[in-house]
Design a protein around this motif. Structure first.
Motif, PDB file in Angstrom:
ATOM      1  N   GLY A   1      31.472 -40.016 -97.880  1.00 23.53           N
ATOM      2  CA  GLY A   1      31.572 -40.617 -96.560  1.00 23.53           C
ATOM      3  C   GLY A   1      31.805 -39.643 -95.426  1.00 23.53           C
ATOM      4  N   ARG A   2      31.959 -38.368 -95.746  1.00 25.84           N
ATOM      5  CA  ARG A   2      32.179 -37.367 -94.705  1.00 25.84           C
ATOM      6  C   ARG A   2      30.842 -36.821 -94.188  1.00 25.84           C
ATOM      7  NH1 ARG A   2      36.694 -33.612 -97.574  1.00 25.84           N
ATOM      8  NH2 ARG A   2      37.033 -32.738 -95.481  1.00 25.84           N
TER       9      ARG A   2
ATOM     10  N   ARG B   1      30.848 -26.618 -90.311  1.00 25.10           N
ATOM     11  CA  ARG B   1      31.976 -27.317 -89.695  1.00 25.10           C
ATOM     12  C   ARG B   1      31.921 -28.783 -90.074  1.00 25.10           C
ATOM     13  NH1 ARG B   1      34.695 -25.562 -85.055  1.00 25.10           N
ATOM     14  NH2 ARG B   1      35.906 -27.464 -85.459  1.00 25.10           N
ATOM     15  N   GLU B   2      33.071 -29.414 -90.201  1.00 25.96           N
ATOM     16  CA  GLU B   2      33.094 -30.838 -90.470  1.00 25.96           C
ATOM     17  C   GLU B   2      32.913 -31.624 -89.172  1.00 25.96           C
ATOM     18  OE1 GLU B   2      35.509 -34.282 -92.959  1.00 25.96           O
ATOM     19  OE2 GLU B   2      36.457 -32.306 -92.674  1.00 25.96           O
ATOM     20  N   LEU B   3      32.180 -32.742 -89.280  1.00 23.35           N
ATOM     21  CA  LEU B   3      31.918 -33.615 -88.151  1.00 23.35           C
ATOM     22  C   LEU B   3      32.716 -34.905 -88.274  1.00 23.35           C
ATOM     23  CD1 LEU B   3      28.013 -33.392 -88.049  1.00 23.35           C
ATOM     24  CD2 LEU B   3      29.609 -32.214 -86.510  1.00 23.35           C
TER      25      LEU B   3
ATOM     26  N   LEU C   1      32.343 -32.563 -83.520  1.00 23.69           N
ATOM     27  CA  LEU C   1      33.239 -31.896 -84.459  1.00 23.69           C
ATOM     28  C   LEU C   1      34.469 -32.762 -84.747  1.00 23.69           C
ATOM     29  CD1 LEU C   1      33.152 -28.232 -83.108  1.00 23.69           C
ATOM     30  CD2 LEU C   1      31.830 -29.208 -85.004  1.00 23.69           C
ATOM     31  N   ARG C   2      34.893 -32.749 -86.008  1.00 23.27           N
ATOM     32  CA  ARG C   2      36.050 -33.540 -86.382  1.00 23.27           C
ATOM     33  C   ARG C   2      37.322 -32.886 -85.866  1.00 23.27           C
ATOM     34  NH1 ARG C   2      38.295 -34.939 -92.504  1.00 23.27           N
ATOM     35  NH2 ARG C   2      40.166 -36.040 -91.791  1.00 23.27           N
TER      36      ARG C   2
ATOM     37  N   THR D   1      38.407 -25.766 -89.326  1.00 26.07           N
ATOM     38  CA  THR D   1      38.019 -24.628 -90.161  1.00 26.07           C
ATOM     39  C   THR D   1      36.537 -24.319 -90.018  1.00 26.07           C
ATOM     40  OG1 THR D   1      39.713 -25.244 -91.769  1.00 26.07           O
ATOM     41  CG2 THR D   1      38.019 -23.694 -92.497  1.00 26.07           C
ATOM     42  N   LEU D   2      36.233 -23.046 -89.831  1.00 30.91           N
ATOM     43  CA  LEU D   2      34.860 -22.557 -89.823  1.00 30.91           C
ATOM     44  C   LEU D   2      34.587 -21.959 -91.206  1.00 30.91           C
ATOM     45  CD1 LEU D   2      32.253 -21.879 -88.165  1.00 30.91           C
ATOM     46  CD2 LEU D   2      33.328 -19.664 -87.654  1.00 30.91           C
TER      47      LEU D   2
END
Length: 334
Positions: A173-174, A189-191, A198-199, A204-205
């Motif tokens: 789900g991410r 990167r996480e959204l 961006l989340r 964190t990169l």
């Protein structure tokens, strides 16, 4: 980079020649119609197909080019996504670039997300933007878009280059954004899965692949069989018949890595297993991206056609897997 580098009529040449193993996927289809595109992305919508690619330099504002197809085989030109670049681009770069680069299309629910890059060739003064469409109509693919501004930017002095975006929505789900070219390589990167930005809770990169400042770009990710597969392009893009682009792949158990190739060489140390390289009239294949076609995973990429003076062309291929679980592509079209 899936460098949205001058998609002018007469750019380049392709190169292909991948492996085959296990039962093997079918031969890559022969595509027809208007195939001129660079850094392609494809989205299937209700049995029809929309493709977008890098804009032509200084034509129609350098905005993204659009193609459509009723069957994924015969393609028609559908113009551009507007005739003016979003206002944030010139503000971020200090000038308006000749064109926008390397789009990527994805869907979550009924919303279509379009990420794209703005940059100046050879510099990392760059930005990745986002546009959204609540109900993309493949018959009118330029309609219904709202630009959401910049998602991620880079500037001189940064160790990465904010171009060549690719969004993946994982089975948990991410959502994640892979990107990068040259410099320190491919990043992640996480959204926020709904907004597409961006989340906030994860700054964190992550580092996925690097060639120590050398050419690695056009990242694309596939989740399959307990692995994440990272597809990238190595070497020289955007030089027509002189292009040396080729498609490489590695895999990891977690989306954040570490990714290794067939021989176990880390992709952070230049590793990668060749999937497709130049062959015959097909020169410099790359700018690839994974997409879902019915129940199958496919790869779309561009090549430079030696029979057309190096004009960039669209190609698609169903992704198969060999006995060791590594992706393979079928025979090239003649």
């Amino acid at each position: 980079m899936r460098r949205l580098f001058a998609l002018m009529l007469g750019l380049s040449t392709l190169a292909l020649g991948g492996g085959n193993g296990g039962s093997g996927p079918p031969a890559q289809p022969t595509l027809t119609g208007d195939l001129q595109i660079h850094d392609p992305t494809v989205l299937e919508v209700g049995g029809r197909y929309v493709a977008m690619g890098t804009g032509f330099e200084n034509i129609d504002g350098g905005t993204l080019r659009i193609k459509t197809s009723a069957d994924g085989l015969r393609w028609s030109d559908a113009g551009t996504l507007g005739t003016a670049q979003p206002a944030w681009v010139a503000k971020q770069l200090g000038t308006q670039p000749p064109n926008l680069w390397a789009p990527t299309l994805s869907r979550r629910g009924s919303t279509t997300y379009l990420y794209y890059a703005a940059s100046l060739f050879g510099k990392n003064t760059s930005g990745i933007g986002l546009a959204t469409n609540p109900h993309l109509d493949p018959a009118h693919p330029a309609a219904g878009w709202t630009d959401q501004g910049a998602v991620l930017t880079s500037k001189r002095g940064d160790t990465f280059n904010a171009i060549d975006p690719f969004r993946i929505d994982t089975n948990d789900g991410r959502a994640w954004l892979a990107f990068g070219s040259f410099w320190d390589g491919i990043k992640l990167r996480e959204l926020d899965a709904v907004s597409g930005k961006l989340r906030p809770g994860n700054s964190t990169l992550y580092s996925l692949a690097s060639r120590g400042g050398g050419a690695v770009e056009a990242a694309s990710l596939l989740e399959h069989g307990g692995y994440f597969y990272l597809f990238v392009s190595f070497d020289r893009c955007c030089a027509g018949l002189d292009s040396t682009y080729h498609i490489m792949v590695g895999r990891a158990k977690q989306i954040t890595g570490p990714y290794t190739d067939r021989e176990g060489v880390p992709m952070m140390k230049g590793g990668g297993s060749q999937l497709q390289a130049s062959s015959g009239r097909l020169i410099g294949p790359g700018g690839q991206e994974v997409y879902r076609n019915g129940a199958q995973d496919w790869l779309v990429y561009h090549y430079y056609d030696g029979d057309l003076g190096g004009t960039p062309q669209l190609q698609t291929a169903q992704i198969g897997f060999d006995a060791a679980g590594w992706p393979v592509l079928g025979a090239l079209p003649k």
